[in-house]
Design a protein around this motif. Sequence first.
Motif, PDB file in Angstrom:
ATOM      1  N   PRO A  81       0.529  -1.060  -0.015  1.00  0.00           N
ATOM      2  CA  PRO A  81      -0.008   0.117   0.360  1.00  0.00           C
ATOM      3  C   PRO A  81       0.819   0.811   0.102  1.00  0.00           C
ATOM      4  O   PRO A  81       0.042   2.179  -0.327  1.00  0.00           O
ATOM      5  CB  PRO A  81      -0.742  -0.109   1.600  1.00  0.00           C
ATOM      6  CG  PRO A  81      -1.129  -1.846   1.142  1.00  0.00           C
ATOM      7  CD  PRO A  81       0.082  -2.478   0.719  1.00  0.00           C
ATOM      8  N   LEU A  82       2.026   1.760   0.610  1.00  0.00           N
ATOM      9  CA  LEU A  82       2.421   2.913   0.805  1.00  0.00           C
ATOM     10  C   LEU A  82       3.413   2.756  -0.314  1.00  0.00           C
ATOM     11  O   LEU A  82       3.220   3.639  -1.132  1.00  0.00           O
ATOM     12  CB  LEU A  82       4.016   2.419   1.732  1.00  0.00           C
ATOM     13  CG  LEU A  82       4.580   3.305   1.779  1.00  0.00           C
ATOM     14  CD1 LEU A  82       4.043   5.011   2.328  1.00  0.00           C
ATOM     15  CD2 LEU A  82       5.907   3.584   3.106  1.00  0.00           C
ATOM     16  N   LEU A  83       3.457   1.982  -1.233  1.00  0.00           N
ATOM     17  CA  LEU A  83       4.828   1.764  -2.919  1.00  0.00           C
ATOM     18  C   LEU A  83       3.871   2.209  -3.760  1.00  0.00           C
ATOM     19  O   LEU A  83       4.049   3.532  -4.995  1.00  0.00           O
ATOM     20  CB  LEU A  83       5.070   0.811  -2.895  1.00  0.00           C
ATOM     21  CG  LEU A  83       6.266   0.646  -4.629  1.00  0.00           C
ATOM     22  CD1 LEU A  83       6.936   1.678  -4.452  1.00  0.00           C
ATOM     23  CD2 LEU A  83       6.373  -0.579  -4.612  1.00  0.00           C
ATOM     24  N   LEU A 124      11.297   3.454  -2.930  1.00  0.00           N
ATOM     25  CA  LEU A 124      10.575   4.044  -1.443  1.00  0.00           C
ATOM     26  C   LEU A 124      11.813   5.497  -0.471  1.00  0.00           C
ATOM     27  O   LEU A 124      11.637   6.028  -0.121  1.00  0.00           O
ATOM     28  CB  LEU A 124      10.496   3.319  -0.479  1.00  0.00           C
ATOM     29  CG  LEU A 124       9.105   2.167  -0.348  1.00  0.00           C
ATOM     30  CD1 LEU A 124       8.444   1.408   0.565  1.00  0.00           C
ATOM     31  CD2 LEU A 124       7.762   3.462  -0.080  1.00  0.00           C
ATOM     32  N   LEU A 125      12.973   4.893  -0.319  1.00  0.00           N
ATOM     33  CA  LEU A 125      14.440   5.492   0.172  1.00  0.00           C
ATOM     34  C   LEU A 125      14.384   7.001  -0.687  1.00  0.00           C
ATOM     35  O   LEU A 125      14.993   7.855  -0.057  1.00  0.00           O
ATOM     36  CB  LEU A 125      15.429   5.037   0.293  1.00  0.00           C
ATOM     37  CG  LEU A 125      14.925   3.846   1.722  1.00  0.00           C
ATOM     38  CD1 LEU A 125      16.461   2.973   1.561  1.00  0.00           C
ATOM     39  CD2 LEU A 125      14.862   4.239   3.000  1.00  0.00           C
ATOM     40  N   ALA A 126      14.264   6.289  -2.179  1.00  0.00           N
ATOM     41  CA  ALA A 126      14.495   7.755  -2.801  1.00  0.00           C
ATOM     42  C   ALA A 126      13.630   8.505  -3.098  1.00  0.00           C
ATOM     43  O   ALA A 126      14.085   9.358  -3.484  1.00  0.00           O
ATOM     44  CB  ALA A 126      15.765   6.724  -3.936  1.00  0.00           C
ATOM     45  N   ARG A 127      12.469   7.683  -2.773  1.00  0.00           N
ATOM     46  CA  ARG A 127      11.159   9.323  -2.813  1.00  0.00           C
ATOM     47  C   ARG A 127      11.432   9.710  -1.531  1.00  0.00           C
ATOM     48  O   ARG A 127      10.953  11.065  -1.533  1.00  0.00           O
ATOM     49  CB  ARG A 127      10.039   8.102  -2.630  1.00  0.00           C
ATOM     50  CG  ARG A 127       8.689   9.566  -2.780  1.00  0.00           C
ATOM     51  CD  ARG A 127       8.848   9.617  -4.035  1.00  0.00           C
ATOM     52  NE  ARG A 127       7.393  10.644  -4.958  1.00  0.00           N
ATOM     53  CZ  ARG A 127       6.298  10.237  -5.031  1.00  0.00           C
ATOM     54  NH1 ARG A 127       6.518   9.088  -6.379  1.00  0.00           N
ATOM     55  NH2 ARG A 127       5.437  10.946  -5.544  1.00  0.00           N
ATOM     56  N   ALA A 128      11.632   8.980  -0.768  1.00  0.00           N
ATOM     57  CA  ALA A 128      12.195  10.076   0.764  1.00  0.00           C
ATOM     58  C   ALA A 128      12.872  11.237   0.399  1.00  0.00           C
ATOM     59  O   ALA A 128      12.692  12.729   0.758  1.00  0.00           O
ATOM     60  CB  ALA A 128      12.109   8.737   1.770  1.00  0.00           C
TER      61      ALA A 128
END
Length: 348
Positions: free
Chosen positions: A11-13, A40-44
């Motif tokens: 869901p988060l992705l 996810l880390l790159a998006r953060a």
Amino acid sequence: MAIHTKDLGGPLLASVSRSFYLSIRLLPRKLRAPIGLAYLLARASDTIADSAEVPEAARLQHLAAFARMIRTGRTDGLAELQHDIHTPHPGETTLLCNLDRCIAWLGELENKDRSEIVDVLEKIIRGQTLDLERFGGGHHVVALQSAEELEEYTYLVAGCVGEFWTRVCLNHLPGCSSLGLADLRKLGAEYGKGLQLVNILRDFPEDLRNGRCYFPEPELRAAGTSPTPLIDAPAKAQPVYDLWRERAIAQLDAGYEYIASLRSARLRAACFLPWYLGLRTLRLLGKPGTLDRTDKVKVSRLTVRFAFVYALASAFSERALAWSYRRATGHARPAPVISEESSSAASP
């Protein structure tokens, strides 16, 4: 809102990138965790870098702290980061609230996957840091000073992702490509850089309004213009724009060869989607009057839907892949970037 670790890649992705989430779901299962977590880390880190209401110095500080978290597994400075960085995007807000779980998930991965993620995030954050240092805080348009700077930037924020993707795939699926690591990594880097260059071309007018010009200033001056006047007349950059659009096409041609070399149908389909949509975007960007538009160029939803059909066909057929290239570009399949001699000499 805290969510369970097992839901980070679901869901988060999906909430932060539905298109990339669909590519992830197409991947063989063993590749989903490392590639999904890296995204996810790159998006953060991208959310941190793009928080325009936060002073540049604070964003640089938080990027450095986030890089340390990824490298060490410790979350010192996370509370301050979560307090300072805000985003209107609901998915990104949830992501920031769950960074401790993302870091914990990173610590649970196999050593080789964790090492690859740490390495690629170090490069991405270095690219984002350079971006802030070059453009942040100015009140006029700042341009890059050379083609080498643009090539470096596209490598750091996207080309290295193509290399990361390649290494992770070969680590988990040895023999997944007819090419060896060196050739496949080269193609992956060019493919990633091409996707980033598509974004730069598409966002050119908006970036100008935000004081950023990724096209080299010497090239603009040779074309009879300079960065600041382009805010009101972006079409003056057309000769330079066309040059870099051709560069993006050549880089996505490397993506064709990358996809064609893959032996896994799931992997081919996952790599196909961003490649095909990138080519379709480049075709739209080549239409007359594009730089005078006030809206952002986007492929239609119908094009996205058909892309999934073409992806499934191209996953199993070289002929379908070549047809998809013609459909996207209006031209026959590209000439090989890697010669048959070098690919046959490379070890699988």
